[in-house]
Enzyme design. Structure first.
Site, mmCIF file in Angstrom:
data_model
loop_
_atom_site.group_PDB
_atom_site.id
_atom_site.type_symbol
_atom_site.label_atom_id
_atom_site.label_comp_id
_atom_site.label_asym_id
_atom_site.label_seq_id
_atom_site.Cartn_x
_atom_site.Cartn_y
_atom_site.Cartn_z
ATOM 1 N N GLY A 128 7.501 20.981 49.196
ATOM 2 C CA GLY A 128 7.584 21.223 47.758
ATOM 3 C C GLY A 128 9.022 21.183 47.314
ATOM 4 N N GLY B 129 8.122 28.065 45.723
ATOM 5 C CA GLY B 129 7.317 29.105 46.344
ATOM 6 C C GLY B 129 6.841 28.743 47.737
ATOM 7 C CE LYS B 130 10.753 23.936 49.988
ATOM 8 N NZ LYS B 130 11.452 24.433 48.810
ATOM 9 C CG HIS C 201 14.524 32.846 52.775
ATOM 10 N ND1 HIS C 201 13.504 32.010 53.143
ATOM 11 C CD2 HIS C 201 14.978 32.380 51.593
ATOM 12 C CE1 HIS C 201 13.339 31.073 52.222
ATOM 13 N NE2 HIS C 201 14.243 31.276 51.279
ATOM 14 C CD GLU D 277 20.891 33.314 61.922
ATOM 15 O OE1 GLU D 277 22.010 33.394 62.482
ATOM 16 O OE2 GLU D 277 20.619 33.911 60.876
ATOM 17 C CG ASP E 115 11.932 28.452 55.352
ATOM 18 O OD1 ASP E 115 12.292 27.393 54.799
ATOM 19 O OD2 ASP E 115 11.602 29.459 54.721
#
Length: 179
Positions: free
Chosen positions: A10, A15-16, A54, A66, A84
């Protein structure tokens, strides 16, 4: 149909990420793979704020990795995985390969190799797996080479992960469409 792997795509602020997180909210063990650059709050306070939001949204029992080596993180995870996002991974990968200002012949083979490694890890993982990515190419042609390069590379990565995912979802204005 059992869904083992899902790609959530998106636009920015669609809002993904929140939706992707909701797909794994009931999992006992979740590895959250954050492949983007680690923010410097002084140099880029806006990016640091986005990352902090997040982080605050994630359940305490989720572990965070990470890394730019997303394939290794997917292979090493025990339980569910949330990546993400693929867009920040492409950016970090291009930074690592110093590809923004060099001819593609100098870095493209290594880039493609790392994409293939991620695709193989995605297929080989037991799941559940969720990856978040930005949808690209629906707007104007970027003025600068780096923008065009990013759009093209991420579009290719998105197609590859979509091809090996059980489900692909498009999030627009917080609404989810199954593709």
């Amino acid at each position: 149909m059992t869904v083992r792997s899902t790609l959530v795509t998106g636009g920015v602020r669609s809002g993904k990420s929140a939706y992707a997180e909701s797909l794994l909210q009931h999992q006992q063990s979740v590895t959250y793979v954050a492949p983007g650059p680690i923010p410097d709050p002084v140099a880029d306070p806006d990016w640091a704020e986005r990352v902090a939001l997040h982080q605050a949204r994630r359940p305490a029992h989720w572990s965070t990795v990470e890394t730019i080596d997303v394939a290794a993180a997917v292979r090493a995870a025990d339980g569910a995985v949330l990546v993400d996002c693929l867009g920040t991974w492409v950016t970090a990968l291009m930074d690592d390969l110093r590809g923004w200002d060099r001819p593609a012949a100098d870095w493209r083979d290594e880039f493609d190799h790392r994409v293939q490694e991620l695709t193989q890890a995605w297929v080989g993982a037991s799941g559940p797996l969720v990856a978040v990515t930005n949808e690209v190419g629906m707007g104007i042609l970027p003025e600068h080479r780096s923008g065009r390069l990013f759009r093209d590379l991420l579009g290719t990565v998105n197609q590859g992960i979509a091809a090996v995912s059980d489900d692909v979802l498009l999030v627009v204005a917080g609404r989810v469409l199954r593709l």
